[in-house]
Design an enzyme around this catalytic site. Structure first.
Site, PDB file in Angstrom:
ATOM      1  N   TYR A  22       0.842  -1.206   0.000  1.00 24.97           N
ATOM      2  CA  TYR A  22       0.000   0.000   0.000  1.00 24.97           C
ATOM      3  C   TYR A  22       0.875   1.254   0.000  1.00 24.97           C
ATOM      4  O   TYR A  22       0.643   2.194  -0.763  1.00 24.97           O
ATOM      5  CB  TYR A  22      -0.936  -0.024   1.216  1.00 24.97           C
ATOM      6  CG  TYR A  22      -1.668   1.268   1.446  1.00 24.97           C
ATOM      7  CD1 TYR A  22      -2.660   1.703   0.568  1.00 24.97           C
ATOM      8  CD2 TYR A  22      -1.364   2.075   2.548  1.00 24.97           C
ATOM      9  CE1 TYR A  22      -3.330   2.907   0.770  1.00 24.97           C
ATOM     10  CE2 TYR A  22      -2.029   3.270   2.758  1.00 24.97           C
ATOM     11  CZ  TYR A  22      -3.006   3.682   1.866  1.00 24.97           C
ATOM     12  OH  TYR A  22      -3.658   4.876   2.071  1.00 24.97           O
ATOM     13  N   GLU A  44     -11.757   5.358   4.132  1.00 29.87           N
ATOM     14  CA  GLU A  44     -11.324   6.297   5.177  1.00 29.87           C
ATOM     15  C   GLU A  44     -12.442   6.551   6.186  1.00 29.87           C
ATOM     16  O   GLU A  44     -12.203   6.579   7.393  1.00 29.87           O
ATOM     17  CB  GLU A  44     -10.878   7.632   4.565  1.00 29.87           C
ATOM     18  CG  GLU A  44      -9.613   7.578   3.752  1.00 29.87           C
ATOM     19  CD  GLU A  44      -8.347   7.430   4.577  1.00 29.87           C
ATOM     20  OE1 GLU A  44      -8.428   7.437   5.816  1.00 29.87           O
ATOM     21  OE2 GLU A  44      -7.270   7.312   3.980  1.00 29.87           O
ATOM     22  N   TRP A  52      -5.862   1.764  10.283  1.00 31.03           N
ATOM     23  CA  TRP A  52      -5.932   1.662   8.824  1.00 31.03           C
ATOM     24  C   TRP A  52      -5.650   0.229   8.371  1.00 31.03           C
ATOM     25  O   TRP A  52      -6.206  -0.243   7.394  1.00 31.03           O
ATOM     26  CB  TRP A  52      -4.956   2.647   8.192  1.00 31.03           C
ATOM     27  CG  TRP A  52      -4.993   2.668   6.696  1.00 31.03           C
ATOM     28  CD1 TRP A  52      -3.951   2.420   5.854  1.00 31.03           C
ATOM     29  CD2 TRP A  52      -6.118   2.953   5.846  1.00 31.03           C
ATOM     30  NE1 TRP A  52      -4.363   2.536   4.538  1.00 31.03           N
ATOM     31  CE2 TRP A  52      -5.684   2.859   4.511  1.00 31.03           C
ATOM     32  CE3 TRP A  52      -7.456   3.272   6.093  1.00 31.03           C
ATOM     33  CZ2 TRP A  52      -6.527   3.078   3.415  1.00 31.03           C
ATOM     34  CZ3 TRP A  52      -8.299   3.491   5.001  1.00 31.03           C
ATOM     35  CH2 TRP A  52      -7.834   3.388   3.693  1.00 31.03           C
TER      36      TRP A  52
END
Length: 197
Positions: A22, A44, A52
């Protein structure tokens, strides 16, 4: 040794292969496509109050649950869809987050109509419409929010968006590359081949 692991990168991604991928391929890479922009918006806003990495691991489940992040299709989800999603163990089963994702899709479409694209909308807040490139030496220099994220999140709140406060907004700006917060020592910083997705 894997050449990928020899690169110097921002320390927050650690050594988790998913996180490293990522970081290397998406985080801080300028998003120019609204479909990708909506995907990050969904992820998000789902992250609020969570890590996350938790959301990244559930990303493909979210893709399947939310119509491959098609804002128009998601905007048409019904109460039956909400109940279906509440039974989906592959996503965060928070009713408010699920219903907000659906309403956010509707507001996303409204913004598209007004600005031509959601990307245009976000860039309208940037100085001269250009991405911000910061020069941080250490992770502890990175802010959790800024005046910019305050302004955008307030505007989005006025438009009806939920689960998009200033901290989530700043994380979103970092993710979609409108604020490049890769450390100066990170290999990605000067990787001109990774500019947009």
């Amino acid at each position: 040794m894997d050449q990928n692991m020899e690169k110097e990168r921002c320390g927050w991604c650690g050594t988790d292969p998913l996180y490293v991928k990522y970081h290397d391929e998406e985080w801080g890479c300028e998003v120019t496509d609204d479909h990708k922009m909506f995907e990050f918006l969904v992820l998000e806003s789902s992250q609020a109050g969570l890590s996350w990495s938790t959301i990244l691991k559930k990303r493909e489940n979210y893709r399947e649950a939310f119509a491959d992040f098609d804002a128009l299709k998601v905007s048409r989800f019904t109460s039956e869809d909400v109940e279906r999603l509440m039974q989906n163990s592959g996503i965060i089963r928070n009713r408010l987050k699920i219903t907000s994702t659906i309403s956010n899709a509707r507001y996303f479409l409204e913004v598209q109509k007004e600005f031509g694209s959601f990307c245009n909308y976000l860039k309208s807040f940037l100085p001269e419409g250009k991405i911000i490139i910061n020069h941080w030496k250490t992770l502890d220099q990175l802010p959790a929010s800024t005046d910019l994220s305050d302004t955008i999140s307030k505007d989005m709140k006025k438009r009806g968006f939920k689960f998009f406060g200033t901290t989530i907004c700043y994380a979103h700006l970092q993710a979609v590359g409108y604020v490049n917060d890769h450390l100066d020592s990170c290999f990605y910083k000067n990787n001109s081949s990774s500019t947009s997705v």
